[in-house]
Enzyme design. Structure first.
Site, PDB file in Angstrom:
ATOM      1  N   ALA A   8       1.027  -1.136   0.034  1.00 15.64           N
ATOM      2  CA  ALA A   8       0.135  -0.044   0.031  1.00 15.64           C
ATOM      3  C   ALA A   8       0.757   1.200   0.183  1.00 15.64           C
ATOM      4  CB  ALA A   8      -0.968   0.079   1.365  1.00 15.64           C
ATOM      5  N   CYS A   9       0.486   2.376  -0.620  1.00 15.17           N
ATOM      6  CA  CYS A   9       1.315   3.335  -0.916  1.00 15.17           C
ATOM      7  C   CYS A   9       0.419   4.779  -0.616  1.00 15.17           C
ATOM      8  CB  CYS A   9       1.989   3.542  -2.126  1.00 15.17           C
ATOM      9  SG  CYS A   9       1.162   3.663  -3.749  1.00 15.17           S
ATOM     10  N   PRO A  10       0.864   5.935  -0.307  1.00 15.85           N
ATOM     11  CA  PRO A  10       0.036   6.933   0.051  1.00 15.85           C
ATOM     12  C   PRO A  10      -1.309   7.317  -1.160  1.00 15.85           C
ATOM     13  CG  PRO A  10       2.268   7.647   0.305  1.00 15.85           C
ATOM     14  CD  PRO A  10       2.402   6.456  -0.516  1.00 15.85           C
ATOM     15  N   GLY A  12      -1.875   4.941  -3.752  1.00  8.11           N
ATOM     16  CA  GLY A  12      -2.198   4.030  -4.176  1.00  8.11           C
ATOM     17  C   GLY A  12      -2.605   3.925  -5.729  1.00  8.11           C
ATOM     18  N   THR A  16       1.733   0.964  -5.376  1.00  8.45           N
ATOM     19  CA  THR A  16       1.312  -0.118  -4.523  1.00  8.45           C
ATOM     20  C   THR A  16       1.577  -1.446  -5.376  1.00  8.45           C
ATOM     21  OG1 THR A  16      -0.371   1.019  -3.557  1.00  8.45           O
ATOM     22  CG2 THR A  16      -0.848  -1.375  -3.764  1.00  8.45           C
TER      23      THR A  16
END
Lengths: 466, 155
Positions: A8-10, A12, A16
């Site tokens: 998950a990344c900020p 998304g 991700t």
């Protein structure tokens, strides 16, 4: 070696998926089994099940945001940044391998003060499917409500023209009554279809709808309780068949052919052979019982009629009580019919009153149904209470039975008589003591409304204090 | 569909920003995207910079994926920029960026299909041979054709 993980990344949007691809590629290259859940802006994809997490040797998290880790309780977790996962994939996998081999590696424990446990993503297990039955019923009911409102109001309006008016073919009351009746007739199929839909997604609709239609065509009809059972069976069947592992060649046929065919046939057979016979037996037993009872105390008879009418709101038990009253009209006995009418108005009216007394206990859709339930109740259409009884049968049905029983008992005690088979307040003129009749219905309505709100209140407060 | 988001005219090779800085590179990208996106270039630059502040999108290996989320966008777009000289993007590996895949997306998220396409594209980007092809394609047409083929294949 089995690896599961989450990326998950900020935003998304890109990273991700890049991270998930890299872990999968590197782990596969080393001959490991791997499954990575992506939590991006599309939502959660490739979701891990409880079973997969249990079987995994190690969990790899490639996350740039905080993620709920409660589902990994008791597992070894290797956490890395999204950037590390993408660029130093081999090192991250090395760490994971080391962690899996290290017997002293700390196991992840959920902090006790972590209050927000509700967020746990639930695995798609049969137990969880059953645990969410209240949610499935709610879904089914929410799709049914428009049919109840449209059908009920049209039938009620047709009564306003006079109780016989709808008998004149081609007249406005005739069409109102006929169209309303058709809307009513699909009420239970729709509910069953969407209960099954809530459980098994789209594949649930066909078996659920067919189960509901069988309910309406059986004689005696198992009523809305039969519809709930049919919907739940259809949902379970579709859910289970969907889970079957199929060879690739057949996989494409699953949604269009295999699931609908087998689940519909299976549920249909169950409806005819497992659900229908007890209903017929119940109806026969009830008829005999009620006939015997008519020799005894009038008040008790009235109370039993009331309780039966409220029990399944149009189902086999309700039909017995109703036909009992109507049948006696032919013999010149008019009291049980008055008890039946006074108590039969209670369920819808009570739910209408209950939604007014405590709004917090009902969803917005239920509060809207409550408004139309006034008209349905006043017209002796008990179906107005079905959306409530369908969503929460264990609290609603007993409450309605008590109030209806009181109304029925009172009507017999006052020796009220009525010669009309249907119509509610529109046939008030035919009751010997109209004011007392209204009193019976009002008392029953208030008792049921207070009781149902009391029972729902207990559950509501429990939910609040959690 | 990928073809709705990525069009031949959205591929720009041999690009030369006013300087090696991130700001100038983003200004150039914004200016090129502006007519197709129907959004003012200055607004695009602002949106790109806002995302860079949350963390560099220069993900190393000469690649950056700047994103801009803007209001009232008609069609999400993917644009590809190859720079003649490396841009100083504060990339995670400290290397200059040669290739930028710019994403212009709607702020109001009605439709998720574009996100699914981006997810798929992102998965391709970590494969060295894919990156190699993007960096070495000789013409814009060849580059476009390669991406579309890769994306429409069921990988």
């Amino acid at each position: 070696m089995k690896i599961v993980g989450v990326t998950a990344c900020p935003t998304g949007i890109a990273h991700t998926y890049m991270a998930a691809e890299k872990i999968t590629e590197e782990a596969t290259k080393r001959g490991f089994e791997v499954k990575i859940e992506t939590r991006g802006s599309v939502g959660i994809e490739n979701q891990l099940t409880a079973e997969e997490i249990r079987a995994a040797d190690v969990v790899v998290l490639g996350v740039g945001v905080s993620v709920d880790k409660s589902m990994f309780s008791g597992k070894k977790i290797v956490e890395a940044s999204v950037a590390d996962v993408i660029h130093n994939t081999d090192k991250v996998i090395d760490l994971a391998v080391a962690a899996a081999a290290d017997t002293n590696y700390p196991l992840y424990e959920e902090k006790q003060d972590d209050g927000n446990r509700q967020l746990k993503t639930e695995a798609d297990t049969f137990l969880n499917l059953l645990k969410k039955i209240p949610k499935h019923l709610m879904t089914g009911v929410s799709y049914m409500i428009p049919f109840v409102a449209a059908g009920g109001i049209m039938i009620a309006i047709s009564f306003m023209f006079g109780i016989e008016a709808s008998g004149v073919e081609g007249s406005l009351p005739y069409y109102l009554n006929t169209i309303g009746g058709i809307a009513f007739s699909v009420m239970i199929p729709i509910m069953a279809a969407f209960i099954a839909y809530s459980m098994a997604d789209r594949p649930g609709i066909a078996p659920g709808m067919v189960a509901g239609l069988i309910v309406t065509q059986l004689d005696p009809s198992p009523g809305f309780l039969g519809g709930i059972i049919g919907g739940l069976l259809a949902g379970m069947a579709a859910w289970a068949i969907k889970k079957l592992k199929m060879p690739k060649a057949l996989a494409g046929l699953m949604p269009v052919l295999i699931i609908p065919l087998f689940s519909t046939f299976l549920v249909g057979i169950l409806m005819y052979f497992v659900i229908a016979p007890p209903c017929a037996a119940l109806q026969a037993a009830m008829t005999g019982w009620l006939t015997n009872m008519s020799n005894g105390s009038g008040i008790l008879l009235g109370a039993v009629i009331g309780a039966m009418l409220a029990f399944d709101l149009g189902g086999p038990v309700n039909k017995v009580a109703y036909m009992f009253g109507v049948g006696l009209l032919a013999e010149g006995i008019f009291e049980p019919q008055a008890a039946s009418m006074a108590s039969g108005m209670v369920p819808s009216l009570a739910m209408a009153l209950a939604t007014l007394l405590n709004k917090d206990l009902y969803t917005p859709a239920e509060r809207e149904s409550g408004k139309t339930a006034w008209l349905l109740g006043a017209s002796f259409i008990a179906e107005g209470a079905i959306p409530f009884a369908g969503a929460d049968p264990l609290r609603v049905i007993p409450s309605l039975m008590v109030g209806s029983a009181v109304a029925g008992g009172m009507a017999m005690a006052f020796h009220l008589t009525l010669q009309a088979p249907h119509g509610g307040i529109f046939v008030m003129g035919l009751v010997n003591k109209p004011l007392l009749f209204l009193l019976c219905t009002a008392v029953g309505t208030v008792i049921s409304a207070l009781l149902v709100n009391f029972l729902k209140g207990i559950k509501y407060r429990k939910g609040q204090s959690k | 569909m990928i073809r709705d988001m990525l069009k031949p005219e959205y591929i720009f090779i041999g690009q030369k920003p006013a300087s090696h800085t991130l700001a100038d590179a983003l200004a150039l990208i914004s200016e090129r995207c502006s007519p197709y996106a129907g959004v003012k270039a200055t607004a695009l630059t602002k949106a790109f910079l806002a995302r860079e502040k949350m963390g560099s999108t220069g993900f190393g290996e000469q690649l950056a994926i700047p994103h801009a989320k803007v209001r009232k966008l008609k069609q999400p777009m993917i644009a590809l920029f190859r720079f003649t000289e490396g841009v100083d993007w504060n990339a995670m590996d400290g290397q200059p960026v040669k290739l930028a895949i710019a994403l212009v997306m709607p702020k109001e998220d009605k439709d998720n299909t574009h996100l699914t396409i981006l997810a798929k594209l992102s998965r391709r980007l970590v494969h060295p041979e894919f990156m190699e092809a993007l960096l070495s394609a000789e013409t814009e047409e060849a580059l476009y054709k390669y991406i579309i083929e890769e994306m429409e294949e069921n990988k």
